[in-house]
Design a protein around this motif. Structure first.
Motif, mmCIF file in Angstrom:
data_model
loop_
_atom_site.group_PDB
_atom_site.id
_atom_site.type_symbol
_atom_site.label_atom_id
_atom_site.label_comp_id
_atom_site.label_asym_id
_atom_site.label_seq_id
_atom_site.Cartn_x
_atom_site.Cartn_y
_atom_site.Cartn_z
ATOM 1 N N ILE A 43 -51.985 29.932 25.374
ATOM 2 C CA ILE A 43 -51.907 29.269 24.184
ATOM 3 C C ILE A 43 -50.523 28.364 23.928
ATOM 4 O O ILE A 43 -50.752 27.086 23.446
ATOM 5 C CB ILE A 43 -52.088 30.301 22.804
ATOM 6 C CG1 ILE A 43 -53.484 30.885 23.151
ATOM 7 C CG2 ILE A 43 -51.918 29.347 21.569
ATOM 8 C CD1 ILE A 43 -53.846 31.873 22.125
ATOM 9 N N PHE A 44 -49.466 29.066 24.102
ATOM 10 C CA PHE A 44 -48.184 28.095 24.028
ATOM 11 C C PHE A 44 -48.244 26.879 24.963
ATOM 12 O O PHE A 44 -48.013 26.098 24.637
ATOM 13 C CB PHE A 44 -47.116 29.321 24.582
ATOM 14 C CG PHE A 44 -45.805 28.567 24.372
ATOM 15 C CD1 PHE A 44 -45.064 28.424 23.278
ATOM 16 C CD2 PHE A 44 -45.294 28.332 25.466
ATOM 17 C CE1 PHE A 44 -43.899 28.037 23.072
ATOM 18 C CE2 PHE A 44 -44.019 27.538 25.504
ATOM 19 C CZ PHE A 44 -43.297 27.387 24.366
ATOM 20 N N GLU A 45 -48.505 27.225 26.152
ATOM 21 C CA GLU A 45 -48.562 26.031 27.177
ATOM 22 C C GLU A 45 -49.541 25.005 26.787
ATOM 23 O O GLU A 45 -49.342 23.821 26.995
ATOM 24 C CB GLU A 45 -48.832 26.504 28.667
ATOM 25 C CG GLU A 45 -47.698 27.641 29.116
ATOM 26 C CD GLU A 45 -46.374 26.967 28.727
ATOM 27 O OE1 GLU A 45 -46.103 25.695 29.026
ATOM 28 O OE2 GLU A 45 -45.387 27.617 29.077
ATOM 29 N N PHE A 46 -50.661 25.436 26.177
ATOM 30 C CA PHE A 46 -51.812 24.646 25.906
ATOM 31 C C PHE A 46 -51.562 23.565 24.673
ATOM 32 O O PHE A 46 -51.631 22.313 24.846
ATOM 33 C CB PHE A 46 -53.002 25.447 25.554
ATOM 34 C CG PHE A 46 -54.337 24.608 25.195
ATOM 35 C CD1 PHE A 46 -55.034 23.912 26.248
ATOM 36 C CD2 PHE A 46 -54.692 24.350 23.852
ATOM 37 C CE1 PHE A 46 -56.139 23.301 25.894
ATOM 38 C CE2 PHE A 46 -55.655 23.562 23.518
ATOM 39 C CZ PHE A 46 -56.419 23.257 24.279
ATOM 40 N N VAL A 47 -50.698 24.100 23.764
ATOM 41 C CA VAL A 47 -50.332 23.567 22.608
ATOM 42 C C VAL A 47 -48.837 22.557 23.180
ATOM 43 O O VAL A 47 -49.101 21.366 22.560
ATOM 44 C CB VAL A 47 -49.704 24.407 21.333
ATOM 45 C CG1 VAL A 47 -48.910 23.580 20.476
ATOM 46 C CG2 VAL A 47 -50.685 25.486 21.092
ATOM 47 N N ILE A 48 -48.202 23.064 23.773
ATOM 48 C CA ILE A 48 -47.184 22.123 24.461
ATOM 49 C C ILE A 48 -47.757 20.895 25.044
ATOM 50 O O ILE A 48 -47.200 19.964 25.095
ATOM 51 C CB ILE A 48 -46.221 22.979 25.395
ATOM 52 C CG1 ILE A 48 -45.349 23.887 24.174
ATOM 53 C CG2 ILE A 48 -45.059 22.065 25.923
ATOM 54 C CD1 ILE A 48 -44.621 23.217 23.196
ATOM 55 N N LEU A 49 -48.616 21.068 25.881
ATOM 56 C CA LEU A 49 -49.395 20.213 26.719
ATOM 57 C C LEU A 49 -49.999 19.041 25.934
ATOM 58 O O LEU A 49 -49.422 17.658 26.226
ATOM 59 C CB LEU A 49 -50.299 20.654 27.643
ATOM 60 C CG LEU A 49 -51.203 19.763 28.384
ATOM 61 C CD1 LEU A 49 -50.298 18.874 29.321
ATOM 62 C CD2 LEU A 49 -52.174 20.503 29.457
ATOM 63 N N HIS A 50 -50.621 19.389 24.789
ATOM 64 C CA HIS A 50 -51.173 18.557 23.852
ATOM 65 C C HIS A 50 -50.131 17.505 23.164
ATOM 66 O O HIS A 50 -50.199 16.448 22.899
ATOM 67 C CB HIS A 50 -52.137 19.117 22.946
ATOM 68 C CG HIS A 50 -53.530 19.586 23.629
ATOM 69 N ND1 HIS A 50 -53.610 20.513 24.503
ATOM 70 C CD2 HIS A 50 -54.806 18.976 23.482
ATOM 71 C CE1 HIS A 50 -54.771 20.693 24.906
ATOM 72 N NE2 HIS A 50 -55.561 19.650 24.217
ATOM 73 N N ILE A 51 -49.100 18.350 22.590
ATOM 74 C CA ILE A 51 -48.050 17.833 22.184
ATOM 75 C C ILE A 51 -47.370 16.744 23.089
ATOM 76 O O ILE A 51 -47.181 15.623 22.460
ATOM 77 C CB ILE A 51 -46.972 18.746 21.547
ATOM 78 C CG1 ILE A 51 -47.466 19.650 20.353
ATOM 79 C CG2 ILE A 51 -45.628 18.124 20.951
ATOM 80 C CD1 ILE A 51 -46.589 20.643 19.919
ATOM 81 N N LEU A 52 -47.067 16.810 24.091
ATOM 82 C CA LEU A 52 -46.233 16.162 25.179
ATOM 83 C C LEU A 52 -47.464 14.879 25.301
ATOM 84 O O LEU A 52 -47.026 13.732 25.406
ATOM 85 C CB LEU A 52 -46.057 16.682 26.282
ATOM 86 C CG LEU A 52 -44.950 17.677 26.339
ATOM 87 C CD1 LEU A 52 -44.664 18.326 27.531
ATOM 88 C CD2 LEU A 52 -43.666 17.008 25.648
ATOM 89 N N VAL A 53 -48.586 14.898 25.541
ATOM 90 C CA VAL A 53 -49.682 14.137 25.843
ATOM 91 C C VAL A 53 -49.654 12.995 24.650
ATOM 92 O O VAL A 53 -49.586 11.891 24.736
ATOM 93 C CB VAL A 53 -50.854 14.421 26.111
ATOM 94 C CG1 VAL A 53 -51.957 13.429 26.249
ATOM 95 C CG2 VAL A 53 -50.981 15.111 27.447
ATOM 96 N N ALA A 54 -49.773 13.770 23.392
ATOM 97 C CA ALA A 54 -49.848 12.887 21.946
ATOM 98 C C ALA A 54 -48.525 12.119 21.868
ATOM 99 O O ALA A 54 -48.482 10.784 21.549
ATOM 100 C CB ALA A 54 -49.844 13.769 20.971
ATOM 101 N N ASN A 55 -47.277 12.554 22.426
ATOM 102 C CA ASN A 55 -46.166 11.810 22.421
ATOM 103 C C ASN A 55 -46.109 10.716 23.269
ATOM 104 O O ASN A 55 -45.589 9.498 22.939
ATOM 105 C CB ASN A 55 -44.958 12.891 22.761
ATOM 106 C CG ASN A 55 -43.532 12.118 22.663
ATOM 107 O OD1 ASN A 55 -43.228 11.355 21.609
ATOM 108 N ND2 ASN A 55 -42.950 12.126 23.591
ATOM 109 N N VAL A 56 -46.520 10.886 24.459
ATOM 110 C CA VAL A 56 -46.830 9.904 25.529
ATOM 111 C C VAL A 56 -47.618 8.664 24.934
ATOM 112 O O VAL A 56 -47.359 7.608 25.069
ATOM 113 C CB VAL A 56 -46.939 10.383 26.984
ATOM 114 C CG1 VAL A 56 -47.298 9.249 27.833
ATOM 115 C CG2 VAL A 56 -46.138 11.170 27.395
ATOM 116 N N LEU A 57 -48.748 9.330 24.456
ATOM 117 C CA LEU A 57 -49.716 8.174 23.889
ATOM 118 C C LEU A 57 -49.197 7.265 22.847
ATOM 119 O O LEU A 57 -49.331 6.354 22.736
ATOM 120 C CB LEU A 57 -51.086 8.759 23.644
ATOM 121 C CG LEU A 57 -51.856 9.724 24.582
ATOM 122 C CD1 LEU A 57 -53.052 10.431 24.080
ATOM 123 C CD2 LEU A 57 -52.224 8.195 25.582
#
Length: 206
Positions: free
Chosen positions: A78-92
């Protein structure tokens, strides 16, 4: 415990050396300090939020692991899943993948520096696994204070790999943090020895 908290707090202050306390010995010009005052204030607030969030994370993980027997792998996922989505949103949000920013995206991500940084960041994964193990085995308050030893490693790596060297106050702060850790460790060891003696005496009486 209170002495350890005070020593750890003083150590953090000496290492961070905020400009409103150590302005006379700071190497930063006054113009740069005044211009970056709000940025430093935002940085301090973010650091405080991160510290509170880390403490809440330790307590909640301890509660999940001990009471509800939640799997460590589920917490990590869950932790890594949330971090991944935050990073992808930041890149977009930053690049938007428009034509004029595609070259900037390629220059930022497809180079050897980014690959080296990404490889080093992979060390975070075994570290997070060990965090879950430590939270499961130790009391949250002691675990949180012991985590402050990261300051010592940060200063050590800074003096090895960076051109910016630590001054006397930074070294003194590291010593204070290390002292607080040793006090907690010794206090914990003495209490465990006392508990073992009491349990042995109780068994012998029975």
């Amino acid at each position: 415990m209170i002495i350890s908290i005070l020593l750890s707090t003083l150590g953090v202050i000496f290492v961070a050396q905020p400009s409103f306390i150590f302005s006379k010995i700071s190497n930063i010009p006054e113009t740069n300090i005044s211009s970056g005052h709000y940025k430093r204030l935002i940085g301090i607030l973010i650091a405080l939020y991160a510290a509170i969030g880390m403490a809440i994370m330790v307590i909640s993980n301890k509660h999940l692991l001990s009471k509800y027997k939640t799997k460590e792998s589920l917490i990590m996922f869950i932790f890594e899943f949330v971090i991944l989505h935050i990073l992808v949103a930041n890149v977009l949000f930053r690049y938007n993948f428009f034509i004029d920013k595609m070259q900037l995206f390629i220059n930022d991500f497809f180079n050897w520096r980014y690959l080296c940084a990404s490889s080093i960041c992979l060390l975070h994964i075994p570290g997070f696994i060990l965090v879950q193990k430590g939270v499961k085995l130790e009391h949250p308050s002691i675990f949180t204070i012991l985590q402050s030893s990261g300051i010592i490693w940060s200063i050590l790596l800074q003096n090895i790999f960076s051109s910016v060297k630590s001054n006397f106050l930074s070294l003194l702060g590291s010593i204070l943090v290390l002292t607080s850790i040793l006090i907690i460790t010794g206090f914990k060891f003495i209490n465990e020895k006392k508990d073992q003696k009491q349990s042995v005496q109780a068994c012998s009486i029975e």
